[in-house]
Design a protein around this motif. Structure first.
Motif, short mmCIF file in Angstrom:
data_model
loop_
_atom_site.label_atom_id
_atom_site.label_comp_id
_atom_site.label_asym_id
_atom_site.label_seq_id
_atom_site.Cartn_x
_atom_site.Cartn_y
_atom_site.Cartn_z
N LYS A 159 17.49 95.14 53.04
CA LYS A 159 17.86 93.80 52.60
C LYS A 159 17.90 92.93 53.84
O LYS A 159 18.09 93.42 54.96
N MET B 260 19.28 89.10 55.57
CA MET B 260 20.03 87.84 55.52
C MET B 260 20.03 87.24 56.91
O MET B 260 20.26 87.93 57.90
N THR C 144 21.39 85.55 60.07
CA THR C 144 22.71 85.42 60.68
C THR C 144 22.71 84.62 61.97
O THR C 144 23.77 84.28 62.47
N THR D 70 25.67 91.33 62.45
CA THR D 70 24.92 91.70 61.25
C THR D 70 25.83 91.54 60.04
O THR D 70 26.97 91.09 60.16
N TYR D 71 25.35 91.90 58.88
CA TYR D 71 26.06 91.68 57.63
C TYR D 71 26.06 92.95 56.80
O TYR D 71 25.20 93.82 56.93
N ARG E 78 26.75 94.14 52.66
CA ARG E 78 26.94 93.67 51.28
C ARG E 78 28.07 94.45 50.62
O ARG E 78 28.12 95.69 50.68
N THR E 79 28.98 93.74 49.96
CA THR E 79 30.00 94.36 49.12
C THR E 79 30.06 93.61 47.79
O THR E 79 29.50 92.52 47.66
N GLY F 144 31.55 90.16 48.15
CA GLY F 144 30.88 89.19 49.01
C GLY F 144 30.48 89.82 50.33
O GLY F 144 30.69 91.01 50.59
N TRP F 145 29.88 89.01 51.19
CA TRP F 145 29.37 89.51 52.47
C TRP F 145 30.50 89.81 53.44
O TRP F 145 31.53 89.12 53.47
N TYR G 206 30.82 90.53 57.65
CA TYR G 206 30.06 90.38 58.89
C TYR G 206 30.62 91.29 59.97
O TYR G 206 31.85 91.43 60.12
N LYS H 56 22.59 100.73 58.81
CA LYS H 56 22.31 100.41 57.40
C LYS H 56 21.54 101.53 56.71
O LYS H 56 21.81 101.86 55.55
N HIS I 291 35.96 94.40 50.75
CA HIS I 291 35.83 94.34 52.21
C HIS I 291 36.58 95.48 52.90
O HIS I 291 36.09 96.04 53.89
#
Length: 393
Positions: A202, A204, A206, A238-239, A241-242, A245-246, A248, A339, A351
């Motif tokens: 995935k 996103m 940043t 980096t990020y 996903r949960t 929400g995101w 970081y 990841k 989170h």
């Protein structure tokens, strides 16, 4: 055979063997009927009648002349059926050969055919397999399966590696346990046991480098191999996903051992996030002044708070060139490993769950256990320990 050539009115009689010899001479040698009749002084219509009778008898018909008996008719019918069965069997044999079945499948068919009252000898002959091989396979199937020790050790190493190791790292992990398995053997066992890491990607954005803040020059210049610890660190965000929400993640990595020395996580990514990660690294490592800290041109790293933190501890700032991810490729690789090996295999509910799992990956797996090909298949902690115990000249 009685013949009277001088008296044309006398009737000539020919036995069956003579008729058969004439017919075979015409059919086998390709002679014409007229030539044979001329040479043997025969009537052409008679010879042709012999040919028609021979062909009719070959086809199972009564032929011309005396009708065949009931017993002869039964025998000829049986011969015709036998020829048809042989043709059908030949077709099945050819079709069976085109399918190229495995021997084990043929042995299973032998088992099924025995239930249809067919003997093993006949079934093996039809399927073109050996009886000894069939009996040996049946004996093996009745024995208890043998446990493959290599598979057991391989599964354990795969699980210990977070189900993320490929064949190369699995070979190295097994070698450290005293097991010498070649890579092709490992790959074969992985396929046999269904050991295959599944990765999903995935993306996103940043990094926001479109700002007017001052940026540092690229002092690191891709010098990723550092002979001593605490000489050069790299940083990035980096990020994760949960379902809430995101999340970081800001991390700091020592280029000497590829060890993560500081990190911080939050639902947002302000400048305080990267400052918290750097402060953690400074508290753990207590570096000397002049340490090089490299990052991208994001607003968080160009902020006044981050720059003030660098100046406070006498650290030298360095930033990648604009839009060039290769200038910070070591940290990018760590995020990719994180990841692939952990985050993309999880489904975080919130989170807190993600923070706990990512911290566990960094402390208990990446720094302590994970084999790093750049470090000679050692973990970062083991590499630092080895470097500290080696004598310096």
């Amino acid at each position: 055979m009685a013949q009277d050539v001088k008296n044309p009115k006398s009737r000539r009689a020919f036995d069956a063997s003579f008729k058969l010899q004439v017919v075979q001479m015409i059919k086998a040698q390709g002679l014409s009927v007229g030539q044979v009749c001329k040479d043997l002084s025969l009537v052409e219509s008679v010879v042709r009648r012999w040919l028609n009778q021979f062909e009719a008898e070959q086809a199972g018909l009564p032929g011309i002349g005396k009708p065949i008996t009931a017993e002869q008719q039964r025998i000829r019918q049986l011969e015709l059926e036998n020829r048809q069965l042989r043709g059908d069997v030949e077709i099945l044999k050819k079709a069976f050969g085109l399918l190229c079945p495995r021997t084990a499948v043929s042995y299973q068919l032998v088992e099924q055919l025995q239930k249809k009252a067919m003997s093993v000898t006949q079934a093996c002959r039809v399927l073109q397999v050996s009886q000894s091989g069939y009996y040996a396979a049946r004996l093996r199937s009745r024995q208890a399966p043998v446990v493959c020790a290599d598979s057991v050790h391989l599964k354990a190493a795969f699980a210990a590696g977070g189900r993320a190791y490929g064949s190369r790292r699995l070979c190295a992990a097994l070698r450290q346990q005293g097991l010498s398995l070649g890579r092709h053997r490992v790959r074969t066992l992985m396929r046999a046991n269904g050991l295959r890491p599944v990765w999903r990607r995935k993306f996103m954005h940043t990094t926001d480098s479109r700002h007017t803040m001052p940026v540092s020059p690229n002092v690191l210049a891709r010098q990723f191999d550092q002979p001593l610890p605490n000489q050069a660190w790299v940083c990035d965000i980096t990020y994760v996903r949960t379902r809430s929400g995101w999340l970081y993640l800001a991390a700091v990595l020592d280029l000497h051992s590829r060890k993560i020395v500081g990190w911080a996580m939050a639902p947002e990514m302000p400048a305080t996030l990267v400052c918290a990660a750097l402060q953690m690294a400074i508290a753990q490592r207590n570096p000397a002044r002049g340490l090089l800290v490299h990052s991208d041109r994001g607003t968080q790293y160009a902020s006044g708070a981050h720059q003030a933190l660098l100046r406070k501890h006498g650290l030298v700032g360095s930033m990648s060139r604009k839009g060039n991810c290769w200038d910070n490729s070591v940290m990018e690789r760590f995020f990719l490993n994180l990841k692939m090996e952990r985050v993309w295999q999880r489904d975080y509910a919130n989170h807190a769950e993600a923070i706990h799992d990512v911290a566990d990956y960094i402390v208990n797996f990446y720094n302590a256990v994970r084999l790093h090909s750049k470090l000679g298949n050692l973990s970062p902690n083991a590499f630092e320990h080895k470097s500290a115990t080696q004598p310096t000249y």
